[in-house]
Design a protein around this motif. Structure first.
Motif, PDB file in Angstrom:
ATOM      1  N   THR A 257     -12.564 110.378  16.194  1.00 13.91           N
ATOM      2  CA  THR A 257     -13.997 110.659  16.359  1.00 13.91           C
ATOM      3  C   THR A 257     -14.800 110.093  15.197  1.00 13.91           C
ATOM      4  O   THR A 257     -15.852 109.478  15.384  1.00 13.91           O
TER       5      THR A 257
ATOM      6  N   LEU B 218     -24.685 109.300  25.477  1.00 10.91           N
ATOM      7  CA  LEU B 218     -23.346 109.759  25.090  1.00 10.91           C
ATOM      8  C   LEU B 218     -22.722 110.592  26.214  1.00 10.91           C
ATOM      9  O   LEU B 218     -23.434 111.237  26.985  1.00 10.91           O
TER      10      LEU B 218
ATOM     11  N   SER C 230     -20.818 103.877  15.847  1.00 13.64           N
ATOM     12  CA  SER C 230     -21.959 104.012  16.772  1.00 13.64           C
ATOM     13  C   SER C 230     -23.190 104.627  16.121  1.00 13.64           C
ATOM     14  O   SER C 230     -24.303 104.483  16.615  1.00 13.64           O
TER      15      SER C 230
ATOM     16  N   ASP D 271      -6.882 108.755  25.950  1.00 11.60           N
ATOM     17  CA  ASP D 271      -8.269 109.008  26.328  1.00 11.60           C
ATOM     18  C   ASP D 271      -8.335 110.424  26.883  1.00 11.60           C
ATOM     19  O   ASP D 271      -7.891 110.693  28.004  1.00 11.60           O
TER      20      ASP D 271
ATOM     21  N   SER E 111     -14.091 106.272  24.160  1.00 13.74           N
ATOM     22  CA  SER E 111     -14.818 107.522  23.930  1.00 13.74           C
ATOM     23  C   SER E 111     -13.821 108.583  23.484  1.00 13.74           C
ATOM     24  O   SER E 111     -12.602 108.400  23.595  1.00 13.74           O
ATOM     25  N   ASN E 112     -14.351 109.674  22.965  1.00 10.96           N
ATOM     26  CA  ASN E 112     -13.445 110.729  22.493  1.00 10.96           C
ATOM     27  C   ASN E 112     -14.143 112.073  22.501  1.00 10.96           C
ATOM     28  O   ASN E 112     -15.383 112.162  22.576  1.00 10.96           O
TER      29      ASN E 112
ATOM     30  N   SER F 122     -18.461 114.925  21.132  1.00 12.00           N
ATOM     31  CA  SER F 122     -18.127 113.739  21.926  1.00 12.00           C
ATOM     32  C   SER F 122     -18.746 112.512  21.287  1.00 12.00           C
ATOM     33  O   SER F 122     -19.789 112.587  20.626  1.00 12.00           O
ATOM     34  N   SER F 123     -18.076 111.385  21.475  1.00 17.16           N
ATOM     35  CA  SER F 123     -18.506 110.144  20.823  1.00 17.16           C
ATOM     36  C   SER F 123     -18.026 108.965  21.657  1.00 17.16           C
ATOM     37  O   SER F 123     -17.109 109.105  22.483  1.00 17.16           O
ATOM     38  N   ALA F 124     -18.637 107.832  21.449  1.00 17.28           N
ATOM     39  CA  ALA F 124     -18.269 106.639  22.217  1.00 17.28           C
ATOM     40  C   ALA F 124     -18.698 105.400  21.453  1.00 17.28           C
ATOM     41  O   ALA F 124     -19.730 105.395  20.772  1.00 17.28           O
TER      42      ALA F 124
ATOM     43  N   LEU G 180     -15.397 106.484  15.604  1.00 18.21           N
ATOM     44  CA  LEU G 180     -16.399 106.175  16.630  1.00 18.21           C
ATOM     45  C   LEU G 180     -17.807 106.511  16.136  1.00 18.21           C
ATOM     46  O   LEU G 180     -18.767 105.781  16.411  1.00 18.21           O
TER      47      LEU G 180
END
Lengths: 189, 189
Positions: free
Chosen positions: B58, B110, B65, B93, B30-31, B23-25, B61
């Motif tokens: 991803t 996250l 980040s 999303d 986010s994804n 997961s990422s944002a 992101l």
């Protein structure tokens, strides 16, 4: 029951995260170590990454020879896998001490462990920084084989009829899980 | 049942090769993607390597980040894992579309997936060459948690009583093995 595996399918052999045995040889010496930390990094060309600690004898042999092999042990080799992961090959020839039967790899001639369920010969891709900073060795797979009783057509077949051939997944301290059950996932709408 | 995991034990969470959800944002987006290719590379400091293809959202992101999270799904999330591994987050999303419940990671904030069995927040260690040549992202684990029903004291406990919490090991095309059985290996004499 050893059959060639198409190189395009090589990543499937370690896609599910089995513990592997890394074999290596140079200048008349050879070694075998266990490695829980490996993964594919590319389908085509087939490439993998394996963590081989810089303190190990294997790392010396790999640096000198520029190659290594990945042997995938089945459940029947749990004791051997734990043992070769617990003893250094610097002072003792593990192939000899544990009477490990082996055969020559088809492309690089590396010693491959008889009784494993799959095998890959790999040419190291020299990456001094990642080898030094992360003990991570990238390599290209140049030959792949598997035991057709458990891997065929690019797929693992783990069933109740071949549990001795199921791969080992190290939970720690010699405790290995094996993929006794499976599920076919469905795409959510 | 979520409990902190000592960072010294973080490597154990993926030592046995489970498929993970990354997961990422960044910037309000986010994804969530599935990754079969990950491994620990160091115990202390706890470091991991994950292959995140440069074509993925991803990866964008993570680059922006400088961090990502590893969520380890149990068997109950097989369909979700297959699905988020088959759909790109660039246009949709996935958290919203698949109504994925999530909570904020304790160190980096996250989005972590509720219902997974373990979680790690990771800070990317910038390595432009390996990211480019092998899509391999090295990162340091800065927080780790696990569901105490299946991981406690630095160990996984996969039993017949918690099969829904067993990790997933991707064999290909949405077919996941799970570690339903285990064996305690012994050192050979």
């Amino acid at each position: 029951m050893r059959q060639p595996v198409e190189l395009a399918h090589a990543s499937r052999l370690i896609n599910h995260g089995p513990t592997v045995l890394v074999s290596s040889a140079f200048g008349g010496r050879s070694n075998l170590m266990a490695a829980a930390w490996s993964m594919p990094v590319e389908f085509t060309p087939p490439r993998v990454a394996v963590v081989i600690d810089k303190s190990t004898f294997t790392r010396e042999l790999v640096a000198a020879s520029g190659c290594f092999a990945i042997n995938i042990p089945g459940r029947a080799l749990a004791d051997l896998s734990f043992t070769v992961g617990s003893v250094s090959g610097r002072e003792v020839d593990k192939f000899q001490r544990y009477a490990v039967p082996h055969f020559a790899g088809p492309v690089l001639g590396l010693p491959l462990v008889e009784g494993c369920v799959a095998w890959m010969e790999c040419r190291l891709i020299p990456e001094p920084h990642t080898q030094d900073a992360y003990d991570t060795c990238f390599a290209e797979v140049v030959s792949a084989q598997a035991d057709a009783r458990v891997f065929a057509g690019g797929k693992w077949f783990f069933t109740d009829d071949n549990t001795e051939l199921h791969t080992l997944h190290h939970l720690g301290r010699g405790h290995f899980a094996w993929p006794a059950r499976s599920v076919q996932a469905r795409l959510l709408p």
